[in-house]
Structure formats: structure tokens, C-alpha cells
Design a protein around this motif. Structure first.
Motif, mmCIF file in Angstrom:
data_model
loop_
_atom_site.group_PDB
_atom_site.id
_atom_site.type_symbol
_atom_site.label_atom_id
_atom_site.label_comp_id
_atom_site.label_asym_id
_atom_site.label_seq_id
_atom_site.Cartn_x
_atom_site.Cartn_y
_atom_site.Cartn_z
ATOM 1 N N ILE A 142 17.113 21.992 32.563
ATOM 2 C CA ILE A 142 17.316 20.967 33.333
ATOM 3 C C ILE A 142 18.669 20.976 33.877
ATOM 4 C CG2 ILE A 142 15.764 19.655 32.134
ATOM 5 C CD1 ILE A 142 17.909 17.830 30.940
ATOM 6 N N GLY A 143 19.434 22.081 33.527
ATOM 7 C CA GLY A 143 20.951 22.282 34.206
ATOM 8 C C GLY A 143 21.812 21.287 33.888
ATOM 9 N N ILE A 144 21.821 20.837 32.679
ATOM 10 C CA ILE A 144 22.956 20.006 32.228
ATOM 11 C C ILE A 144 24.253 20.829 31.303
ATOM 12 C CG2 ILE A 144 23.423 18.016 30.382
ATOM 13 C CD1 ILE A 144 20.872 16.646 31.242
ATOM 14 N N LEU A 145 23.678 21.649 30.453
ATOM 15 C CA LEU A 145 24.606 22.379 29.734
ATOM 16 C C LEU A 145 24.039 23.727 29.515
ATOM 17 C CD1 LEU A 145 26.967 22.638 27.995
ATOM 18 C CD2 LEU A 145 25.571 21.790 25.969
ATOM 19 N N LYS A 146 24.292 24.653 30.353
ATOM 20 C CA LYS A 146 24.257 26.220 30.651
ATOM 21 C C LYS A 146 24.975 26.749 29.794
ATOM 22 C CE LYS A 146 21.876 27.639 34.326
ATOM 23 N NZ LYS A 146 20.536 27.019 34.118
ATOM 24 N N PRO A 147 24.392 27.824 29.244
ATOM 25 C CA PRO A 147 25.006 28.965 28.171
ATOM 26 C C PRO A 147 26.086 29.684 29.068
ATOM 27 C CG PRO A 147 23.171 29.603 28.761
ATOM 28 C CD PRO A 147 22.862 28.547 29.016
ATOM 29 N N ALA A 148 27.366 29.896 28.395
ATOM 30 C CA ALA A 148 28.399 30.496 29.139
ATOM 31 C C ALA A 148 28.096 32.063 30.022
ATOM 32 C CB ALA A 148 29.862 30.466 28.361
ATOM 33 N N ASN B 12 19.432 40.937 26.722
ATOM 34 C CA ASN B 12 18.384 40.379 25.896
ATOM 35 C C ASN B 12 17.996 39.202 26.431
ATOM 36 O OD1 ASN B 12 20.310 39.275 24.603
ATOM 37 N ND2 ASN B 12 20.059 40.227 22.607
ATOM 38 N N ARG B 13 18.412 38.411 27.244
ATOM 39 C CA ARG B 13 18.315 37.007 27.538
ATOM 40 C C ARG B 13 18.487 35.923 26.616
ATOM 41 N NH1 ARG B 13 18.064 36.906 32.519
ATOM 42 N NH2 ARG B 13 17.029 35.027 32.657
ATOM 43 N N TYR B 14 19.416 36.507 25.520
ATOM 44 C CA TYR B 14 19.757 35.748 24.507
ATOM 45 C C TYR B 14 20.927 34.922 25.186
ATOM 46 C CZ TYR B 14 17.371 37.836 20.722
ATOM 47 O OH TYR B 14 16.562 38.300 19.896
ATOM 48 N N ARG B 15 21.208 33.466 24.555
ATOM 49 C CA ARG B 15 22.169 32.720 25.046
ATOM 50 C C ARG B 15 23.425 32.553 24.236
ATOM 51 N NH1 ARG B 15 16.981 29.993 25.857
ATOM 52 N NH2 ARG B 15 16.537 29.218 27.703
ATOM 53 N N TYR B 16 24.693 32.522 24.953
ATOM 54 C CA TYR B 16 25.806 32.693 24.393
ATOM 55 C C TYR B 16 26.860 31.698 24.759
ATOM 56 C CZ TYR B 16 24.238 36.995 22.406
ATOM 57 O OH TYR B 16 23.489 38.024 21.796
ATOM 58 N N TYR B 17 27.282 30.783 24.091
ATOM 59 C CA TYR B 17 28.148 29.529 24.190
ATOM 60 C C TYR B 17 29.626 29.982 23.628
ATOM 61 C CZ TYR B 17 23.859 27.124 25.051
ATOM 62 O OH TYR B 17 22.301 26.927 25.232
ATOM 63 N N THR B 18 30.514 29.356 24.377
ATOM 64 C CA THR B 18 32.008 29.228 23.818
ATOM 65 C C THR B 18 32.239 28.175 23.021
ATOM 66 O OG1 THR B 18 32.854 27.926 25.891
ATOM 67 C CG2 THR B 18 32.607 30.422 26.025
ATOM 68 N N PRO B 19 32.977 28.185 22.022
ATOM 69 C CA PRO B 19 33.395 27.019 21.265
ATOM 70 C C PRO B 19 33.862 25.761 21.963
ATOM 71 C CG PRO B 19 34.430 29.054 20.276
ATOM 72 C CD PRO B 19 33.814 29.559 21.640
ATOM 73 N N ALA B 20 34.532 26.147 23.200
ATOM 74 C CA ALA B 20 35.038 25.042 24.295
ATOM 75 C C ALA B 20 33.929 24.031 24.648
ATOM 76 C CB ALA B 20 35.944 25.304 25.340
ATOM 77 N N GLN B 21 32.679 24.659 24.655
ATOM 78 C CA GLN B 21 31.498 23.848 25.418
ATOM 79 C C GLN B 21 30.964 22.925 24.301
ATOM 80 O OE1 GLN B 21 29.215 27.590 26.400
ATOM 81 N NE2 GLN B 21 28.746 26.165 28.146
ATOM 82 N N PHE B 22 31.672 22.708 23.128
ATOM 83 C CA PHE B 22 31.210 21.751 22.126
ATOM 84 C C PHE B 22 31.675 20.364 22.654
ATOM 85 C CE2 PHE B 22 33.163 18.797 19.332
ATOM 86 C CZ PHE B 22 32.019 18.642 18.403
ATOM 87 N N PHE B 23 32.682 20.384 23.437
ATOM 88 C CA PHE B 23 33.407 19.062 24.268
ATOM 89 C C PHE B 23 32.401 18.753 25.239
ATOM 90 C CE2 PHE B 23 37.124 21.391 22.624
ATOM 91 C CZ PHE B 23 37.644 20.573 21.535
ATOM 92 N N ASP B 24 31.610 19.551 25.917
ATOM 93 C CA ASP B 24 30.711 19.379 26.993
ATOM 94 C C ASP B 24 29.335 18.574 26.234
ATOM 95 O OD1 ASP B 24 32.315 20.105 29.026
ATOM 96 O OD2 ASP B 24 31.308 22.189 29.204
ATOM 97 N N TYR B 25 28.906 19.188 25.253
ATOM 98 C CA TYR B 25 28.029 18.658 24.526
ATOM 99 C C TYR B 25 28.097 17.338 23.833
ATOM 100 C CZ TYR B 25 24.405 17.946 20.977
ATOM 101 O OH TYR B 25 23.339 17.324 20.313
ATOM 102 N N ASP B 26 29.398 17.345 23.347
ATOM 103 C CA ASP B 26 29.691 15.954 22.684
ATOM 104 C C ASP B 26 29.997 14.795 23.782
ATOM 105 O OD1 ASP B 26 30.697 14.765 20.049
ATOM 106 O OD2 ASP B 26 32.377 14.353 21.210
ATOM 107 N N LEU B 27 30.199 15.281 25.145
ATOM 108 C CA LEU B 27 30.338 14.319 26.215
ATOM 109 C C LEU B 27 28.693 13.724 26.403
ATOM 110 C CD1 LEU B 27 31.681 12.589 28.392
ATOM 111 C CD2 LEU B 27 31.470 14.382 29.725
ATOM 112 N N ILE B 28 27.878 14.836 26.511
ATOM 113 C CA ILE B 28 26.601 14.611 26.764
ATOM 114 C C ILE B 28 25.793 13.598 25.601
ATOM 115 C CG2 ILE B 28 24.155 15.365 26.571
ATOM 116 C CD1 ILE B 28 25.453 17.884 27.864
#
Length: 297
Positions: free
Chosen positions: A29-35, A40-56
Motif C-alpha cells: 500500500i506504499g507506506i513502508l517500502k523496503p530499502a 530474487n525479489r526478497y525485501r531488505y530493510y535498514t535498521p534505521a527504518q525501525f523508526f519509520d515503523y515505530d512512527l506507523i
């Protein structure tokens, strides 16, 4: 790009205390996209994106919709973010007032019903009562209108309660004028609903001061503090006169003077269905005698 700086969707979900399915949904839905999206189409995130998730998580906690959250992450407009939170705070305050009103309604209903179940019936007594603020509606029909319209007056009273924002109508009853009481007439002159302390209603101190304690024609009246002869009566609705006569006989026996309108509180009939002998009413009549503080001005 070095993969070791990234977390897999499973690792990031564990860090955030959520599930991969939730992360996938936020991506879709375009709220938190992987970095980074691997070959292989696997999603990868950065540790800093934790703060985006916490805001959500925080915005969802306050009741923000996913659309509001998506808009914010698309624009990062701090002023809009604050406006969202201000509106949510206003909603919470309204809900808090509603819950407090419901709590007062439950408290009044429980207390009134317990008293109706525990009290002894048709045994008058004399008690001192504190003042009560009431919203009243006259049920005296206009000239040329039949008395049967009392039911319509009940509907008008309920509509009046809505206009005044009075949602707690647990304490409800009718008024019998002093003149009717002195004449031995049980005919009611008005309906009332108690405005409990702390209740939010659309009234003003000015209207309260202008109200006439001796008239059922005013919207707001103060039932004065003082001594009241009172009795609980149980039976069919048609036996109300029996309870009233019992109380008036007590007043005469004790050499007391009726000094104001009487009040009949509907104690339990709504909860019991109001049929058969389930009707319970508490009748109060203000009285005075030499050396006694009167209940009416």
C-alpha cells in the motif's frame, strides 16, 4: 550495494515486533517500502527504518487511518502531522466525555435499581434531601387538547433532553403540583429528568437563575434542598394513587405542611418491563413544620 548492511524481512519483522505479512502489506500500500529489493525479489530493510515503523505504530495507536499515515509518509509535512494529532486528541476528548456520561448513567441506574429492590414499600418516612437540577416538560394539555396527549408530551420531553444534550436520563419522573396535592388529586403536571453533577449539557447559569422553582412551565428548575416526606410504592401503574394517599396520610398524621410540588421517581419499571406489579415509584413531597427547614421557597 553491500548486503550486510541490510536486514531480511524476517529479521526486520523480529526487530519491530511484527510479522512479515504486515511488512508486505505496508509495502503493497506504499507506506513502508523496503530499502532494497534483491535480484530474487526478497525485501531488505535498514535498521534505521525501525523508526519509520515505530512512527506507523504510534500513529495507528492514536487511531490514525492508513490513508492518513500514507499521506504523511508521502509528504513528510510536520504541520499536517500535528493537525492529525490535534484532531485525534479532540476525538479522544469527545469519546472520554461520552464514556463519563455512560458511566454516570450506569451508576445512577444501578443505585436507583438497588434502592428499589432493597427498600421497604408503603412505609413513609421523613428525610432531608439535597437540591437537584431538573430539566422539566409540562404535560398540562393546551386548551381544547385531550389529556390523552400525555404520551405525546413524553416524546416531547425526550426530544427536549436531546436538544439540551442530556443523554443520561436514568433519573426520570413526574411532577405533581402543590395545588393538586392539597386537593387530593394525583394528576401529574410535568415530566422531569435529573441533570446529574458533572453532566455536560447545553444549559447556562443564567437560565438556571431565571428558572422558577414553582412552575412546571420552565425548562430548568431547581428542586430545593430540605425535608421531604417520601415513600416507595410497588404495584401496577394504576395503584400509584394508593402510594400517594399513603404518603399524604402520613403527612397529616405528623402535622406537617405540604410546601411545594411533589416528585414521583420512576425507580425500576423500565428494567422490569413496566407490567404487572413491577412498577416501583418513589414519591417525595416537600414539607415543613415549626422549627423545620422547609424544602421549598
Amino acid at each position: 550495494m553491500k548486503k550486510e548492511y541490510f536486514l531480511t524481512s524476517g529479521e526486520f519483522a523480529e526487530l519491530c515486533g511484527t510479522t512479515k505479512e504486515t511488512l508486505f502489506h505496508y509495502d503493497e500500500i506504499g507506506i513502508l517500502k523496503p530499502a532494497w529489493l534483491g535480484e530474487n525479489r526478497y525485501r531488505y530493510y535498514t535498521p534505521a527504518q525501525f523508526f519509520d515503523y515505530d512512527l506507523i505504530r504510534m500513529m495507528k495507536y492514536t487511531g490514525s487511518s492508513l490513508n492518513d499515515i500514507k499521506w504523511y509518509f508521502s509528504h513528510y509535512d510536520t504541520a499536517h502531522f500535528l493537525e492529525i494529532f490535534r484532531k485525534k486528541q479532540e476525538e479522544i476528548e469527545r469519546k472520554k466525555e461520552e464514556l463519563e456520561e455512560i458511566s454516570r448513567f450506569l451508576s445512577d441506574t444501578i443505585k436507583m435499581t438497588e434502592n428499589a429492590l432493597d427498600d421497604v414499600y408503603d412505609q413513609p418516612e421523613l428525610k432531608y434531601e439535597e437540591e437537584e437540577l431538573l430539566l422539566v416538560t409540562s404535560i398540562i394539555p393546551p386548551e381544547g387538547e385531550y389529556i390523552h396527549s400525555a404520551a405525546r408530551r413524553m416524546g416531547e420531553h425526550m426530544k427536549k433532553c436531546e436538544r439540551y444534550g442530556l443523554k443520561n436520563r436514568a433519573v426520570f419522573g413526574s411532577i405533581i403540583s402543590r395545588s393538586n396535592l392539597l386537593a387530593g388529586c394525583e394528576e401529574e403536571n410535568g415530566y422531569f429528568s435529573k441533570i446529574s453533577e458533572g453532566t455536560k449539557w447545553r444549559g447556562t447559569d443564567e437560565r438556571r437563575k431565571e428558572s422558577n422553582p414553582g412552575s412546571c412551565e420552565e425548562d430548568i428548575r431547581m428542586k430545593p434542598a430540605g425535608y421531604y416526606a417520601q415513600v416507595n410504592h410497588k404495584g401496577e401503574y394504576s395503584t400509584f394513587g394508593k402510594g400517594l394517599k399513603c404518603l399524604i396520610d402520613f403527612i397529616k398524621k405528623e402535622n406537617l405542611e405540604i410546601c411545594g410540588d411533589g416528585y414521583a421517581y420512576d425507580m425500576i419499571s423500565y428494567l422490569a418491563g413496566g407490567e404487572g406489579d413491577t412498577y416501583v415509584v418513589k414519591i417525595m413531597i416537600p414539607v415543613r413544620s415549626d422549627g423545620m427547614q422547609p424544602a421549598a421557597i
